[in-house]
Write an enzyme that holds these catalytic residues in place. Structure first.
Site, mmCIF file in Angstrom:
data_model
loop_
_atom_site.group_PDB
_atom_site.id
_atom_site.type_symbol
_atom_site.label_atom_id
_atom_site.label_comp_id
_atom_site.label_asym_id
_atom_site.label_seq_id
_atom_site.Cartn_x
_atom_site.Cartn_y
_atom_site.Cartn_z
ATOM 1 N N HIS A 10 5.915 1.786 28.708
ATOM 2 C CA HIS A 10 5.273 1.299 29.775
ATOM 3 C C HIS A 10 5.861 0.430 30.620
ATOM 4 C CE1 HIS A 10 0.999 1.054 27.564
ATOM 5 N NE2 HIS A 10 1.661 2.208 27.274
ATOM 6 N N GLU A 41 6.042 -2.421 32.147
ATOM 7 C CA GLU A 41 6.505 -3.720 31.504
ATOM 8 C C GLU A 41 7.573 -3.759 30.452
ATOM 9 O OE1 GLU A 41 1.835 -3.771 31.984
ATOM 10 O OE2 GLU A 41 3.613 -2.423 31.689
ATOM 11 N N CYS A 44 -1.869 -4.329 29.162
ATOM 12 C CA CYS A 44 -2.474 -4.089 27.978
ATOM 13 C C CYS A 44 -1.863 -4.948 26.874
ATOM 14 C CB CYS A 44 -2.114 -2.786 27.380
ATOM 15 S SG CYS A 44 -0.359 -2.246 26.706
ATOM 16 N N CYS A 74 1.695 -4.936 25.893
ATOM 17 C CA CYS A 74 2.708 -5.605 26.959
ATOM 18 C C CYS A 74 2.568 -7.153 26.953
ATOM 19 C CB CYS A 74 2.616 -4.897 28.180
ATOM 20 S SG CYS A 74 2.889 -3.083 28.106
#
Length: 142
Positions: free
Chosen positions: A46, A48, A76, A79
């Site tokens: 992701h 992040e 999410c 993260c």
């Protein structure tokens, strides 16, 4: 946030969900990331996480004290947990994520009193712009 949105557009051009993130330390951008799970065959890639890894390498420390992350979508649960473990000081996100958001929408990980670190956060900064980018991306895929 405009730089994070540019990273999200870069992700979209690569066929990834358009999410971008960057980390600022002492007023300077030190790391950036965009979604890459499809291209990298990595469910953890992701935006992040990529930015956190890059910042940790640059600072030579897994603790990212006094940093601020800017990201185009509410993180999410994976993260959000990584932000807590990295001891990020501030999070600024654009659009809320009503299906998987772990800061405000579904879970409130960053405000959980059972955790030993709190990440200050603010949501909704350019949320309409980010939300439109995501909606258009998913409309094209359908």
């Amino acid at each position: 946030m405009l730089q994070a949105l540019a990273l999200a557009e870069h992700a979209e051009h690569q066929g990834e969900v358009p999410i971008g993130a960057l980390i600022v330390y002492e007023g300077k951008k030190i790391a950036e990331g965009w979604n890459q799970p499809i291209l990298s065959h990595d469910p953890c890639a992701h935006a992040e996480i990529i930015a956190l890894r890059q910042a940790a390498r640059l600072l030579n420390n897994y603790r990212l004290l006094n940093t601020t992350m800017y990201v185009t979508l509410e993180p999410c649960i994976m993260c959000a947990g990584a932000l807590v473990h990295a001891r990020v000081k501030n999070l600024v996100f654009a659009a809320r994520d009503p299906k998987a958001g772990a800061v405000q929408s579904i879970f409130q990980v960053l405000d959980d009193p059972r955790l030993n670190h709190r990440v200050n956060w603010e949501g909704g900064i350019l949320g309409d712009v980010s939300g439109d980018l995501l909606r258009k991306f998913f409309l094209k895929r359908r």
